[in-house]
Design a protein around this motif. Structure first.
Motif, PDB file in Angstrom:
ATOM      1  N   GLN A 221       0.831  -1.209   0.000  1.00 36.33           N
ATOM      2  CA  GLN A 221       0.000   0.000   0.000  1.00 36.33           C
ATOM      3  C   GLN A 221       0.861   1.253   0.000  1.00 36.33           C
ATOM      4  OE1 GLN A 221      -2.288  -1.159   3.529  1.00 36.33           O
ATOM      5  NE2 GLN A 221      -4.176  -0.975   2.310  1.00 36.33           N
ATOM      6  N   SER A 222       1.901   1.258   0.836  1.00 36.51           N
ATOM      7  CA  SER A 222       2.771   2.431   0.930  1.00 36.51           C
ATOM      8  C   SER A 222       3.483   2.691  -0.391  1.00 36.51           C
ATOM      9  CB  SER A 222       3.805   2.229   2.044  1.00 36.51           C
ATOM     10  OG  SER A 222       3.179   2.175   3.307  1.00 36.51           O
ATOM     11  N   TRP A 223       3.977   1.627  -1.010  1.00 37.68           N
ATOM     12  CA  TRP A 223       4.710   1.836  -2.254  1.00 37.68           C
ATOM     13  C   TRP A 223       3.777   2.309  -3.373  1.00 37.68           C
ATOM     14  CZ3 TRP A 223       4.832  -0.146  -7.258  1.00 37.68           C
ATOM     15  CH2 TRP A 223       5.943   0.218  -8.021  1.00 37.68           C
ATOM     16  N   LEU A 224       2.625   1.703  -3.520  1.00 36.24           N
ATOM     17  CA  LEU A 224       1.699   2.096  -4.587  1.00 36.24           C
ATOM     18  C   LEU A 224       1.201   3.520  -4.391  1.00 36.24           C
ATOM     19  CD1 LEU A 224      -0.267  -1.262  -4.886  1.00 36.24           C
ATOM     20  CD2 LEU A 224       1.188  -0.239  -6.658  1.00 36.24           C
ATOM     21  N   GLU A 225       0.906   3.898  -3.135  1.00 39.26           N
ATOM     22  CA  GLU A 225       0.497   5.276  -2.886  1.00 39.26           C
ATOM     23  C   GLU A 225       1.646   6.238  -3.178  1.00 39.26           C
ATOM     24  OE1 GLU A 225      -1.123   5.799   0.988  1.00 39.26           O
ATOM     25  OE2 GLU A 225      -2.707   4.294   0.707  1.00 39.26           O
ATOM     26  N   THR A 279      11.874   2.481  -9.040  1.00 34.30           N
ATOM     27  CA  THR A 279      11.225   3.552  -8.280  1.00 34.30           C
ATOM     28  C   THR A 279      11.176   3.151  -6.815  1.00 34.30           C
ATOM     29  OG1 THR A 279       9.821   4.030 -10.198  1.00 34.30           O
ATOM     30  CG2 THR A 279       9.180   4.999  -8.088  1.00 34.30           C
ATOM     31  N   THR A 280      11.756   3.959  -5.963  1.00 36.92           N
ATOM     32  CA  THR A 280      11.754   3.684  -4.525  1.00 36.92           C
ATOM     33  C   THR A 280      10.879   4.692  -3.812  1.00 36.92           C
ATOM     34  OG1 THR A 280      13.715   5.053  -4.176  1.00 36.92           O
ATOM     35  CG2 THR A 280      14.073   2.703  -4.544  1.00 36.92           C
ATOM     36  N   VAL A 281      10.341   4.257  -2.691  1.00 42.47           N
ATOM     37  CA  VAL A 281       9.535   5.130  -1.828  1.00 42.47           C
ATOM     38  C   VAL A 281      10.137   5.083  -0.431  1.00 42.47           C
ATOM     39  CG1 VAL A 281       7.282   5.448  -0.719  1.00 42.47           C
ATOM     40  CG2 VAL A 281       7.414   4.885  -3.162  1.00 42.47           C
ATOM     41  N   GLU A 316      24.098   2.518   3.161  1.00 41.59           N
ATOM     42  CA  GLU A 316      23.324   3.454   2.339  1.00 41.59           C
ATOM     43  C   GLU A 316      23.937   3.593   0.948  1.00 41.59           C
ATOM     44  OE1 GLU A 316      23.252   6.914   4.833  1.00 41.59           O
ATOM     45  OE2 GLU A 316      21.351   6.323   5.778  1.00 41.59           O
ATOM     46  N   ALA A 317      25.265   3.626   0.884  1.00 43.26           N
ATOM     47  CA  ALA A 317      25.932   3.703  -0.416  1.00 43.26           C
ATOM     48  C   ALA A 317      25.732   2.415  -1.209  1.00 43.26           C
ATOM     49  CB  ALA A 317      27.417   3.986  -0.218  1.00 43.26           C
ATOM     50  N   GLU A 318      25.739   1.274  -0.533  1.00 42.30           N
ATOM     51  CA  GLU A 318      25.547  -0.011  -1.197  1.00 42.30           C
ATOM     52  C   GLU A 318      24.140  -0.129  -1.775  1.00 42.30           C
ATOM     53  OE1 GLU A 318      26.450  -2.786   1.851  1.00 42.30           O
ATOM     54  OE2 GLU A 318      28.620  -2.666   1.582  1.00 42.30           O
ATOM     55  N   VAL A 319      23.152   0.363  -1.033  1.00 42.09           N
ATOM     56  CA  VAL A 319      21.770   0.323  -1.531  1.00 42.09           C
ATOM     57  C   VAL A 319      21.649   1.177  -2.790  1.00 42.09           C
ATOM     58  CG1 VAL A 319      19.394   1.012  -1.039  1.00 42.09           C
ATOM     59  CG2 VAL A 319      20.735  -0.174   0.708  1.00 42.09           C
ATOM     60  N   GLU A 320      22.249   2.363  -2.763  1.00 45.62           N
ATOM     61  CA  GLU A 320      22.177   3.252  -3.924  1.00 45.62           C
ATOM     62  C   GLU A 320      22.825   2.610  -5.144  1.00 45.62           C
ATOM     63  OE1 GLU A 320      20.931   6.772  -5.760  1.00 45.62           O
ATOM     64  OE2 GLU A 320      20.530   6.018  -3.738  1.00 45.62           O
ATOM     65  N   ALA A 321      23.943   1.933  -4.918  1.00 43.42           N
ATOM     66  CA  ALA A 321      24.653   1.310  -6.037  1.00 43.42           C
ATOM     67  C   ALA A 321      23.936   0.065  -6.555  1.00 43.42           C
ATOM     68  CB  ALA A 321      26.071   0.944  -5.605  1.00 43.42           C
ATOM     69  N   ALA A 322      23.205  -0.629  -5.681  1.00 46.16           N
ATOM     70  CA  ALA A 322      22.567  -1.887  -6.070  1.00 46.16           C
ATOM     71  C   ALA A 322      21.303  -1.683  -6.879  1.00 46.16           C
ATOM     72  CB  ALA A 322      22.240  -2.715  -4.826  1.00 46.16           C
ATOM     73  N   LEU A 323      20.654  -0.538  -6.722  1.00 50.18           N
ATOM     74  CA  LEU A 323      19.390  -0.303  -7.421  1.00 50.18           C
ATOM     75  C   LEU A 323      19.639   0.454  -8.719  1.00 50.18           C
ATOM     76  CD1 LEU A 323      17.106   0.742  -4.438  1.00 50.18           C
ATOM     77  CD2 LEU A 323      17.201  -1.471  -5.594  1.00 50.18           C
ATOM     78  N   PRO A 324      18.906   0.119  -9.758  1.00 44.24           N
ATOM     79  CA  PRO A 324      19.073   0.826 -11.031  1.00 44.24           C
ATOM     80  C   PRO A 324      18.621   2.267 -10.907  1.00 44.24           C
ATOM     81  CG  PRO A 324      17.159  -0.618 -11.115  1.00 44.24           C
ATOM     82  CD  PRO A 324      17.873  -0.922  -9.832  1.00 44.24           C
ATOM     83  N   SER A 325      19.367   3.160 -11.522  1.00 45.20           N
ATOM     84  CA  SER A 325      18.978   4.568 -11.491  1.00 45.20           C
ATOM     85  C   SER A 325      17.947   4.838 -12.564  1.00 45.20           C
ATOM     86  CB  SER A 325      20.208   5.460 -11.708  1.00 45.20           C
ATOM     87  OG  SER A 325      20.810   5.156 -12.947  1.00 45.20           O
ATOM     88  N   ALA A 326      17.068   5.800 -12.283  1.00 46.21           N
ATOM     89  CA  ALA A 326      16.027   6.135 -13.254  1.00 46.21           C
ATOM     90  C   ALA A 326      15.517   7.537 -12.946  1.00 46.21           C
ATOM     91  CB  ALA A 326      14.870   5.139 -13.184  1.00 46.21           C
ATOM     92  N   ARG A 329      12.930   8.028 -10.046  1.00 44.46           N
ATOM     93  CA  ARG A 329      13.195   7.643  -8.661  1.00 44.46           C
ATOM     94  C   ARG A 329      12.551   8.694  -7.754  1.00 44.46           C
ATOM     95  NH1 ARG A 329      17.697   5.332  -6.163  1.00 44.46           N
ATOM     96  NH2 ARG A 329      17.876   4.021  -8.006  1.00 44.46           N
ATOM     97  N   ARG A 330      11.736   8.275  -6.804  1.00 40.79           N
ATOM     98  CA  ARG A 330      11.000   9.211  -5.974  1.00 40.79           C
ATOM     99  C   ARG A 330      11.571   9.217  -4.569  1.00 40.79           C
ATOM    100  NH1 ARG A 330       5.775  10.269  -8.267  1.00 40.79           N
ATOM    101  NH2 ARG A 330       4.955  10.826  -6.240  1.00 40.79           N
ATOM    102  N   GLY A 331      11.375  10.304  -3.846  1.00 38.86           N
ATOM    103  CA  GLY A 331      11.869  10.405  -2.484  1.00 38.86           C
ATOM    104  C   GLY A 331      10.764  10.786  -1.538  1.00 38.86           C
ATOM    105  N   GLU A 332       9.595  10.255  -1.738  1.00 40.56           N
ATOM    106  CA  GLU A 332       8.446  10.616  -0.925  1.00 40.56           C
ATOM    107  C   GLU A 332       8.327   9.711   0.298  1.00 40.56           C
ATOM    108  OE1 GLU A 332       5.045  10.537  -3.397  1.00 40.56           O
ATOM    109  OE2 GLU A 332       5.751  12.103  -4.747  1.00 40.56           O
TER     110      GLU A 332
END
Length: 334
Positions: A221-225, A279-281, A316-326, A329-332
């Motif tokens: 629910q959180s991600w879809l919203e 896309t991350t939330v 935190e740096a590892e998470v950023e590197a592991a996910l594809p950039s686009a 990408r949202r920061g909500e």
């Protein structure tokens, strides 16, 4: 049963070894911080116990008898073994045991793969990890679990908890906030493409139920919203109370899981799991170090806390590197 021969007093053997090594009662007395008369008395008693002369005494000094020369090397080896054994006991007594409480998933997926680095840096500190399931009461709401957390905090030196950081009466420090993104196996995508959130209607949704246990919205629910998508049914699909179970189900190709990538870094780096929708939330929750006010006053706790901070920053740096950039990408915050 054969009775073992009675051994002479250890102190008398120590005196004999020192006197034999120095070939001097005076020097042995100085080493052992006793008088020369005390050394002579101990040796006389040892000779009487053994029924054999150990030293020949002259005006100019002393010399070992053949019996003494024969037994001295093995006695010295035995004394060395005793000293080594005693030192090992002392080292073990000095070793600090740091008790850490954590959730099963965080321990398994984040803490344990990194803990060897702390062990190498601080071999003098032993870590004891304990896990516990759900300190919060699902029926009565999150606040009802504060008492359980306080009780757990009295049993360990510090806790590593997932939540919002609201732990009245306890020291609380956020290690890192967490984000959500859908993850699945590459094999699943070969059977059914997943390029946009709308494509989720064709997939089985796997539920990492951590947030639901706190009485909050589910991760799906959180991600879809957060990405502004409606019309996806989040009421169906397998549910898992532990993140590691939901991630394992995704690895097996059972479906798509909305979870925190921080607990799936190994699979993301090996590409056994993928983030098909880049896309991350961001969530309002995170992982916290929780303990009493003395958490920074104990040297071992402070060392472990600083190590956790360093590992969290690297994570935190590892998470950023592991996910594809686009671009999307949202920061909500959900």
């Amino acid at each position: 049963m054969k009775t073992a021969p009675r051994l002479p007093p250890l102190n008398a053997l120590r005196v004999f070894e020192a006197a034999a090594r120095h070939l001097s009662f005076k020097k042995a007395a100085e080493e052992l911080h006793v008088t020369a008369a005390a050394v002579s008395h101990q040796l006389s008693q040892l000779e009487a116990f053994l029924g054999v002369q150990l030293f020949r005494r002259f005006n100019q000094g002393i010399e070992l008898t053949p019996a003494a020369r024969m037994c001295l090397p093995r006695l010295q080896a035995g004394m060395d073994c005793l000293r080594e054994a005693v030192e090992q006991v002392r080292i073990h007594a000095r070793a600090q045991v740091l008790k850490v409480g954590s959730s099963p998933s965080f321990s398994m997926r984040w803490l344990m793969p990194r803990l060897y680095r702390f062990a190498l840096a601080r071999p003098d500190i032993d870590i004891q990890i304990s896990t516990r399931v759900g300190p919060f009461d699902r029926q009565r709401g999150a606040r009802s679990g504060i008492g359980a957390i306080h009780a757990w905090a009295t049993e360990v030196d510090l806790l590593l908890l997932y939540g919002a950081g609201d732990y009245p009466g306890l020291h609380s420090e956020c290690l890192f906030n967490v984000s959500l993104t859908p993850l699945c196996s590459p094999e699943l995508l070969k059977r059914q493409p997943l390029n946009t959130p709308g494509d989720l209607v064709h997939h089985c949704l796997l539920h990492d139920d951590r947030e639901s246990l706190y009485g909050n919205k589910s991760f799906w629910q959180s991600w879809l919203e957060g990405v502004g998508v409606e019309g996806i049914d989040t009421s169906s699909g397998p549910r898992f109370t532990h993140a590691f179970m939901a991630i394992s189900a995704a690895l097996d190709g059972l479906g798509v899981v909305a979870t925190t990538p921080v607990l799936a870094l190994d699979e993301l780096s090996k590409q056994t799991l993928m983030a098909p929708i880049p896309t991350t939330v961001n969530l309002r929750t995170g992982y916290y170090v929780v303990g009493n006010d003395k958490i920074e006053q104990r040297e071992d706790l402070f060392a472990f806390l600083n190590w956790l901070r360093s590992e969290a920053a690297q994570t935190e740096a590892e998470v950023e590197a592991a996910l594809p950039s686009a671009p999307n990408r949202r920061g909500e915050f959900a």
